[in-house]
Design a protein around this motif. Sequence first.
Motif, mmCIF file in Angstrom:
data_model
loop_
_atom_site.group_PDB
_atom_site.id
_atom_site.type_symbol
_atom_site.label_atom_id
_atom_site.label_comp_id
_atom_site.label_asym_id
_atom_site.label_seq_id
_atom_site.Cartn_x
_atom_site.Cartn_y
_atom_site.Cartn_z
ATOM 1 N N HIS A 55 -22.673 -1.253 23.473
ATOM 2 C CA HIS A 55 -21.532 -0.474 22.967
ATOM 3 C C HIS A 55 -21.302 -0.751 21.490
ATOM 4 C CE1 HIS A 55 -20.138 1.290 26.632
ATOM 5 N NE2 HIS A 55 -19.810 0.157 27.198
ATOM 6 N N GLU A 56 -21.655 -1.943 21.098
ATOM 7 C CA GLU A 56 -21.386 -2.350 19.718
ATOM 8 C C GLU A 56 -22.041 -1.416 18.707
ATOM 9 O OE1 GLU A 56 -21.910 -6.246 16.880
ATOM 10 O OE2 GLU A 56 -21.879 -6.529 19.050
ATOM 11 N N ALA A 57 -23.262 -0.996 18.958
ATOM 12 C CA ALA A 57 -23.954 -0.099 18.023
ATOM 13 C C ALA A 57 -23.217 1.231 17.903
ATOM 14 C CB ALA A 57 -25.397 0.126 18.466
ATOM 15 N N ARG B 18 -19.912 0.569 15.980
ATOM 16 C CA ARG B 18 -20.169 0.356 14.552
ATOM 17 C C ARG B 18 -20.466 1.669 13.829
ATOM 18 N NH1 ARG B 18 -22.080 -4.763 12.547
ATOM 19 N NH2 ARG B 18 -22.117 -6.345 14.163
ATOM 20 N N SER B 19 -21.253 2.521 14.450
ATOM 21 C CA SER B 19 -21.687 3.741 13.767
ATOM 22 C C SER B 19 -20.589 4.796 13.648
ATOM 23 C CB SER B 19 -22.908 4.339 14.463
ATOM 24 O OG SER B 19 -22.563 4.876 15.715
ATOM 25 N N ARG B 20 -19.604 4.753 14.524
ATOM 26 C CA ARG B 20 -18.588 5.818 14.544
ATOM 27 C C ARG B 20 -17.163 5.361 14.264
ATOM 28 N NH1 ARG B 20 -20.511 8.813 20.103
ATOM 29 N NH2 ARG B 20 -22.626 9.284 19.411
ATOM 30 N N PHE B 21 -16.931 4.072 14.199
ATOM 31 C CA PHE B 21 -15.564 3.561 14.155
ATOM 32 C C PHE B 21 -14.766 4.070 12.964
ATOM 33 C CE2 PHE B 21 -12.305 0.394 13.096
ATOM 34 C CZ PHE B 21 -11.585 0.407 14.278
ATOM 35 N N TRP B 22 -15.267 3.898 11.758
ATOM 36 C CA TRP B 22 -14.473 4.233 10.573
ATOM 37 C C TRP B 22 -14.227 5.731 10.453
ATOM 38 C CZ3 TRP B 22 -11.637 0.541 9.136
ATOM 39 C CH2 TRP B 22 -12.069 -0.768 9.325
ATOM 40 N N ALA C 298 -13.654 -7.780 18.222
ATOM 41 C CA ALA C 298 -14.781 -7.415 19.082
ATOM 42 C C ALA C 298 -16.120 -7.722 18.431
ATOM 43 C CB ALA C 298 -14.705 -5.934 19.445
ATOM 44 N N LEU C 299 -16.181 -7.650 17.108
ATOM 45 C CA LEU C 299 -17.436 -7.899 16.401
ATOM 46 C C LEU C 299 -17.586 -9.344 15.935
ATOM 47 C CD1 LEU C 299 -17.698 -4.628 14.301
ATOM 48 C CD2 LEU C 299 -18.647 -5.130 16.549
ATOM 49 N N LEU D 173 -15.003 -3.828 23.170
ATOM 50 C CA LEU D 173 -16.070 -2.882 22.831
ATOM 51 C C LEU D 173 -16.065 -1.674 23.761
ATOM 52 C CD1 LEU D 173 -18.949 -5.298 21.828
ATOM 53 C CD2 LEU D 173 -17.781 -3.651 20.341
ATOM 54 N N ALA D 174 -15.761 -1.885 25.036
ATOM 55 C CA ALA D 174 -15.693 -0.752 25.968
ATOM 56 C C ALA D 174 -14.552 0.195 25.564
ATOM 57 C CB ALA D 174 -15.496 -1.248 27.392
#
Length: 125
Positions: free
Chosen positions: A18-20, A23-27, A50-51, A64-65
């Motif tokens: 989930h982390e990937a 990271r790619s969509r959060f901001w 979470a990171l 992360l979920a």
Amino acid sequence: MRKSHHPDPEIIGPAEGHEARVRSRFWKTVKKAIAAIPFIDEVVAAYYCALDPETPASVRATLLAALAYFVVPLDIVPDFILGFGFSDDITVLVTAIGMVRRHIGERHRLAARVALDRLAAEKAG
């Protein structure tokens, strides 16, 4: 090496699962949700928690979920529906953050304040 899109890379570990996705969509998602989620500062602090490799694995997994649900645009109530799009995300985030709140430390909240100040400065400038 790919440059991180996140403002404070020193407190994060390697991307996986989930982390990937987070990271790619959060901001991008935060920028869309900033006006719709009154506790966005706590969501961003949860992101940093979470990171953080020092956060217990079960806490990381919970956050992360919830954050993965937040960043996926098509969920139970699609995020593009004006006025309602983030309502289900809010429920998921409040529940997850409430479950692990004691693990979200001052350094996570400080990183969140710095990141949100940067976003506000970018928007203003």
